[in-house]
Scaffold this active site. Structure first.
Site, PDB file in Angstrom:
ATOM      1  N   SER A 144       4.219  -1.433   4.420  1.00  0.00           N
ATOM      2  CA  SER A 144       3.563  -0.249   3.523  1.00  0.00           C
ATOM      3  C   SER A 144       4.953   0.166   2.604  1.00  0.00           C
ATOM      4  O   SER A 144       6.167   0.030   3.144  1.00  0.00           O
ATOM      5  CB  SER A 144       3.278   0.872   4.095  1.00  0.00           C
ATOM      6  OG  SER A 144       2.944   2.008   3.127  1.00  0.00           O
ATOM      7  N   TYR A 157       3.170   7.355  11.141  1.00  0.00           N
ATOM      8  CA  TYR A 157       2.868   6.119  10.251  1.00  0.00           C
ATOM      9  C   TYR A 157       4.239   5.515   9.744  1.00  0.00           C
ATOM     10  O   TYR A 157       4.444   4.334   9.428  1.00  0.00           O
ATOM     11  CB  TYR A 157       1.943   6.501   9.037  1.00  0.00           C
ATOM     12  CG  TYR A 157       1.276   5.651   8.405  1.00  0.00           C
ATOM     13  CD1 TYR A 157       0.490   4.614   8.718  1.00  0.00           C
ATOM     14  CD2 TYR A 157       1.652   5.347   7.117  1.00  0.00           C
ATOM     15  CE1 TYR A 157      -0.178   3.639   8.110  1.00  0.00           C
ATOM     16  CE2 TYR A 157       1.342   4.013   6.239  1.00  0.00           C
ATOM     17  CZ  TYR A 157       0.139   3.507   6.821  1.00  0.00           C
ATOM     18  OH  TYR A 157       0.032   2.247   6.028  1.00  0.00           O
TER      19      TYR A 157
HETATM   20  N1  LIG Z   1      -4.890   1.364   1.842  1.00  0.00           N
HETATM   21  C1  LIG Z   1      -3.515   1.616   1.537  1.00  0.00           C
HETATM   22  O1  LIG Z   1      -3.057   2.325   0.513  1.00  0.00           O
HETATM   23  C2  LIG Z   1      -2.499   0.866   2.287  1.00  0.00           C
HETATM   24  C3  LIG Z   1      -1.223   1.001   1.642  1.00  0.00           C
HETATM   25  C4  LIG Z   1       0.061   0.504   2.327  1.00  0.00           C
HETATM   26  C5  LIG Z   1      -0.337  -0.408   3.518  1.00  0.00           C
HETATM   27  N2  LIG Z   1      -1.624  -0.481   4.226  1.00  0.00           N
HETATM   28  C6  LIG Z   1      -2.000  -1.101   5.275  1.00  0.00           C
HETATM   29  O2  LIG Z   1      -2.780  -2.406   5.002  1.00  0.00           O
HETATM   30  C7  LIG Z   1      -3.452  -2.442   6.366  1.00  0.00           C
HETATM   31  C8  LIG Z   1      -4.970  -2.672   6.084  1.00  0.00           C
HETATM   32  O3  LIG Z   1      -5.428  -1.131   5.535  1.00  0.00           O
HETATM   33  P1  LIG Z   1      -6.581  -0.835   4.899  1.00  0.00           P
HETATM   34  O4  LIG Z   1      -6.426   0.215   3.850  1.00  0.00           O
HETATM   35  O5  LIG Z   1      -7.480  -1.939   4.715  1.00  0.00           O
HETATM   36  O6  LIG Z   1      -7.159  -0.172   6.124  1.00  0.00           O
HETATM   37  P2  LIG Z   1      -8.881   0.137   6.668  1.00  0.00           P
HETATM   38  O7  LIG Z   1      -9.118   1.239   7.520  1.00  0.00           O
HETATM   39  O8  LIG Z   1      -9.889  -0.228   5.599  1.00  0.00           O
HETATM   40  O9  LIG Z   1      -8.770  -1.237   7.592  1.00  0.00           O
HETATM   41  C9  LIG Z   1      -8.142  -1.409   8.758  1.00  0.00           C
HETATM   42  C10 LIG Z   1      -8.724  -2.359   9.827  1.00  0.00           C
HETATM   43  O10 LIG Z   1      -8.066  -2.501  10.989  1.00  0.00           O
HETATM   44  C11 LIG Z   1      -8.918  -2.432  11.912  1.00  0.00           C
HETATM   45  N3  LIG Z   1      -8.585  -1.787  13.317  1.00  0.00           N
HETATM   46  C12 LIG Z   1      -8.176  -0.546  13.472  1.00  0.00           C
HETATM   47  N4  LIG Z   1      -7.629  -0.463  14.671  1.00  0.00           N
HETATM   48  C13 LIG Z   1      -7.839  -1.804  15.192  1.00  0.00           C
HETATM   49  C14 LIG Z   1      -7.636  -2.089  16.543  1.00  0.00           C
HETATM   50  N5  LIG Z   1      -7.319  -1.201  17.641  1.00  0.00           N
HETATM   51  N6  LIG Z   1      -7.928  -3.579  16.797  1.00  0.00           N
HETATM   52  C15 LIG Z   1      -8.355  -4.421  15.885  1.00  0.00           C
HETATM   53  N7  LIG Z   1      -8.551  -3.754  14.818  1.00  0.00           N
HETATM   54  C16 LIG Z   1      -8.255  -2.726  14.302  1.00  0.00           C
HETATM   55  C17 LIG Z   1     -10.260  -1.542  11.521  1.00  0.00           C
HETATM   56  O11 LIG Z   1     -11.387  -1.730  12.142  1.00  0.00           O
HETATM   57  C18 LIG Z   1     -10.352  -1.984  10.028  1.00  0.00           C
HETATM   58  O12 LIG Z   1     -11.179  -2.845   9.675  1.00  0.00           O
HETATM   59  C19 LIG Z   1      -3.126  -1.330   7.191  1.00  0.00           C
HETATM   60  O13 LIG Z   1      -2.065  -2.074   8.106  1.00  0.00           O
HETATM   61  C20 LIG Z   1      -2.506  -0.277   6.137  1.00  0.00           C
HETATM   62  O14 LIG Z   1      -1.675   0.486   7.174  1.00  0.00           O
HETATM   63  C21 LIG Z   1      -2.766   0.053   3.558  1.00  0.00           C
END
Ligand SMILES: NC(=O)c1ccc[n+]([C@@H]2O[C@H](COP(=O)([O-])OP(=O)(O)OC[C@H]3O[C@@H](n4cnc5c(N)ncnc54)[C@H](O)[C@@H]3O)[C@@H](O)[C@H]2O)c1
Length: 255
Positions: A144, A157
């Site tokens: 991130s 985080y």
């Molecule tokens: N959305 C943003 O703005 C953003 C920005 C920077 C980084 N990220 C990173 O991108 C990645 C995806 O994020 P997103 O926004 O799509 O989030 P999201 O919450 O939509 O998706 C995350 C997924 O991870 C799965 N997950 C959570 N815990 C789990 C576990 N114990 N075992 C297996 N699966 C599990 C969830 O079920 C979900 O489907 C994450 O690592 C997040 O930190 C997101």
């Protein structure tokens, strides 16, 4: 011209989430054979079914990444299904609790660290073993922008995502000479269920307009824009890209 991931076997964790679903579509469109994993079984199965319905090669494998044996089993099942592992997008993640550091309980800290950092360590551990048996591969870890900077109320985080960049570099150092590339993606804010949940929390919501303005393009990312960067890092087009932390953030970290 052959699609850039033609026949490459790629595992995507968090494949039922906002970025994960979009990334699976991008990777499948590029010819990857996908093992899609998530703790959310129904939603994950629906992603695999949708891609299969489009004639893509995709299978869903449920796994809770808080368990080492589940991670080991996930990679073993992927190899059993497809015969090898060429790439991985370690994307599953969990958001912060929106509390100042002194208010975060150890249980809250551990729950985020476990998924956002420890699970990445364990995924890499078993993925490299599978890839070494096959002559190499490419691993992309979802960090991130908060792997390089901080916002208030997100210590667990921020620390985990800084750790993801660290373990990415460490793994690149361990396996670069054996033809496994390991890179990190640093998205800015992407409209996903995670951001929807955070936006409902006053500990985060007051930051959102300020964060948007920090993105030099003055918008948030679409999930597929992160998938496109993952596609490149997983492809042979990125054959000399290793140990890097690639921002995909409309210029937020440049600001
Ligand atoms: N959305 C943003 O703005 C953003 C920005 C920077 C980084 N990220 C990173 O991108 C990645 C995806 O994020 P997103 O926004 O799509 O989030 P999201 O919450 O939509 O998706 C995350 C997924 O991870 C799965 N997950 C959570 N815990 C789990 C576990 N114990 N075992 C297996 N699966 C599990 C969830 O079920 C979900 O489907 C994450 O690592 C997040 O930190 C997101």
């Amino acid at each position: 011209m052959r699609p850039v991931l033609d026949g490459k076997v790629v595992l995507v964790t968090g494949g039922a989430g906002g970025i994960g679903v979009a990334a699976c579509q991008v990777l499948a469109d590029a010819g990857a054979y996908l093992a899609i994993s998530d703790i959310a079984e129904e939603a994950g199965q629906a992603v695999a079914d949708s891609l299969s319905g489009q004639g893509r090669n995709a299978v869903f494998i449920a796994a809770d990444l808080s368990s080492e044996s589940a991670i080991e089993n996930l990679i073993a099942q992927t190899v059993a299904h497809f015969g090898r592992l060429d790439g991985a997008l370690n994307n599953a993640g969990k958001e912060q609790h929106n509390l100042a550091l002194d208010e975060i309980t150890l249980a809250q800290w551990d729950s985020v660290m476990r998924i956002d950092l420890t699970a990445v360590f364990l995924c890499i551990k078993y993925q490299v073993r599978a890839m070494l048996a096959n002559g190499g591969g490419s691993i992309v870890n979802m960090a991130s922008g908060l792997g390089q900077i901080a916002i208030p109320n997100a210590a667990e985080y921020v620390a985990a995502k800084h750790g993801v960049i660290g373990i990415t570099r460490a793994a690149a150092a361990d396996y670069g000479a054996r033809n496994i590339r390991v890179n990190a993606l640093l998205p800015g804010i992407v409209r996903t269920p995670m951001i929807d949940r955070l936006s409902d929390d006053p500990g985060f919501s007051h930051l959102i307009e300020k964060l948007k303005m920090r993105h030099l393009m003055q918008r948030f990312a679409e999930p597929h824009e992160i998938g496109e960067a993952a596609k490149w890092l997983l492809s042979d087009g990125a054959s000399f890209v290793n140990g890097t932390a690639l921002a995909v953030d409309g210029g937020a970290l440049a600001n």
